[in-house]
Scaffold this motif. Structure first.
Motif, PDB file in Angstrom:
ATOM      1  N   SER A 194      -3.185  -9.444-114.960  1.00 57.61           N
ATOM      2  CA  SER A 194      -3.528 -10.074-116.243  1.00 57.61           C
ATOM      3  C   SER A 194      -5.040 -10.159-116.412  1.00 57.61           C
ATOM      4  CB  SER A 194      -2.929 -11.477-116.333  1.00 57.61           C
ATOM      5  OG  SER A 194      -1.539 -11.420-116.356  1.00 57.61           O
ATOM      6  N   LEU A 195      -5.717 -10.567-115.360  1.00 58.50           N
ATOM      7  CA  LEU A 195      -7.178 -10.674-115.435  1.00 58.50           C
ATOM      8  C   LEU A 195      -7.834  -9.318-115.670  1.00 58.50           C
ATOM      9  CD1 LEU A 195      -7.735 -13.282-112.609  1.00 58.50           C
ATOM     10  CD2 LEU A 195      -8.104 -13.637-115.063  1.00 58.50           C
ATOM     11  N   MET A 196      -7.309  -8.280-115.039  1.00 57.29           N
ATOM     12  CA  MET A 196      -7.871  -6.943-115.252  1.00 57.29           C
ATOM     13  C   MET A 196      -7.609  -6.461-116.682  1.00 57.29           C
ATOM     14  SD  MET A 196      -7.456  -4.959-111.632  1.00 57.29           S
ATOM     15  CE  MET A 196      -5.839  -5.493-111.125  1.00 57.29           C
ATOM     16  N   LEU A 197      -6.434  -6.773-117.216  1.00 53.60           N
ATOM     17  CA  LEU A 197      -6.140  -6.411-118.596  1.00 53.60           C
ATOM     18  C   LEU A 197      -7.042  -7.185-119.559  1.00 53.60           C
ATOM     19  CD1 LEU A 197      -4.390  -4.798-120.583  1.00 53.60           C
ATOM     20  CD2 LEU A 197      -2.779  -6.725-120.550  1.00 53.60           C
ATOM     21  N   LEU A 253      -8.976 -19.980-118.072  1.00 53.96           N
ATOM     22  CA  LEU A 253      -7.819 -20.850-117.872  1.00 53.96           C
ATOM     23  C   LEU A 253      -6.952 -20.341-116.727  1.00 53.96           C
ATOM     24  CD1 LEU A 253      -6.392 -23.359-118.964  1.00 53.96           C
ATOM     25  CD2 LEU A 253      -5.180 -21.882-120.569  1.00 53.96           C
ATOM     26  N   ILE A 254      -6.779 -19.039-116.641  1.00 51.88           N
ATOM     27  CA  ILE A 254      -6.004 -18.449-115.540  1.00 51.88           C
ATOM     28  C   ILE A 254      -6.668 -18.751-114.202  1.00 51.88           C
ATOM     29  CG2 ILE A 254      -5.280 -16.270-114.481  1.00 51.88           C
ATOM     30  CD1 ILE A 254      -4.871 -15.196-117.365  1.00 51.88           C
ATOM     31  N   LEU A 255      -7.980 -18.577-114.138  1.00 54.77           N
ATOM     32  CA  LEU A 255      -8.697 -18.826-112.890  1.00 54.77           C
ATOM     33  C   LEU A 255      -8.694 -20.298-112.502  1.00 54.77           C
ATOM     34  CD1 LEU A 255     -11.703 -16.399-113.338  1.00 54.77           C
ATOM     35  CD2 LEU A 255      -9.814 -16.162-111.722  1.00 54.77           C
ATOM     36  N   GLN A 256      -8.759 -21.189-113.472  1.00 56.25           N
ATOM     37  CA  GLN A 256      -8.794 -22.618-113.184  1.00 56.25           C
ATOM     38  C   GLN A 256      -7.419 -23.190-112.876  1.00 56.25           C
ATOM     39  OE1 GLN A 256     -10.657 -24.352-116.622  1.00 56.25           O
ATOM     40  NE2 GLN A 256     -12.703 -23.712-116.012  1.00 56.25           N
ATOM     41  N   CYS A 257      -6.404 -22.773-113.625  1.00 58.85           N
ATOM     42  CA  CYS A 257      -5.094 -23.419-113.542  1.00 58.85           C
ATOM     43  C   CYS A 257      -3.979 -22.515-113.035  1.00 58.85           C
ATOM     44  CB  CYS A 257      -4.682 -23.938-114.916  1.00 58.85           C
ATOM     45  SG  CYS A 257      -5.846 -25.097-115.623  1.00 58.85           S
ATOM     46  N   GLY A 258      -4.187 -21.216-113.075  1.00 57.75           N
ATOM     47  CA  GLY A 258      -3.154 -20.274-112.692  1.00 57.75           C
ATOM     48  C   GLY A 258      -2.514 -19.633-113.914  1.00 57.75           C
ATOM     49  N   LEU A 259      -1.884 -18.497-113.687  1.00 58.63           N
ATOM     50  CA  LEU A 259      -1.278 -17.743-114.776  1.00 58.63           C
ATOM     51  C   LEU A 259      -0.148 -18.519-115.443  1.00 58.63           C
ATOM     52  CD1 LEU A 259      -1.052 -15.142-116.431  1.00 58.63           C
ATOM     53  CD2 LEU A 259       0.398 -14.201-114.616  1.00 58.63           C
TER      54      LEU A 259
END
Length: 129
Positions: free
Chosen positions: A114-117, A41-47
């Motif tokens: 966030s993605l790394m976490l 969801l983060i990659l598609q829409c943003g944090l």
């Protein structure tokens, strides 16, 4: 001996997951789902939109799995930097407000962090939840 940033991320993620082990099975399942789907969801829409989704899903329930996950991200990304959380991006304590009021550079730093976490959260959730 000091720990690497990756070790600190892993330690934070492990403590978070260990803290969720006493939750009911349905809450564990929902949390596990959020942990595994949020990076996409983060990659598609943003944090920002991913966080808005977590907050909307939680509604007014502070113990909802989506709110618990949001709070963990907030704890990792917001506040004063310290030895355990050296990658805090925002000095404010409310993540969604900091995100919409902050700079573009900080937004992307927070998203990347966030993605790394989430990499660690997914690994520990798969092992423990």
């Amino acid at each position: 001996m000091s720990r690497t940033l990756e070790q600190r991320r892993a330690a934070f993620a492990l403590e978070f997951i260990k803290g969720q082990l006493s939750a009911e099975d349905k809450d564990k399942d929902k949390l596990n789902t959020h942990i595994h789907k949020s990076p996409s969801l983060i990659l598609q829409c943003g944090l920002g939109q991913a966080l808005a989704f977590l907050l909307a899903d939680a509604g007014d329930k502070p113990k909802a799995p989506s709110k618990i996950l949001y709070t963990a991200l907030q704890d990792w990304l917001c506040g004063s930097r310290d030895d355990n959380r050296p990658m805090r991006v925002y000095s404010q304590t409310e993540l969604i407000e900091a995100l919409v009021k902050g700079s573009r550079g900080n937004y992307f730093r927070a998203q990347e962090e966030s993605l790394m976490l989430f990499n660690w959260l997914k690994k520990f959730a798969a092992a423990k939840l």
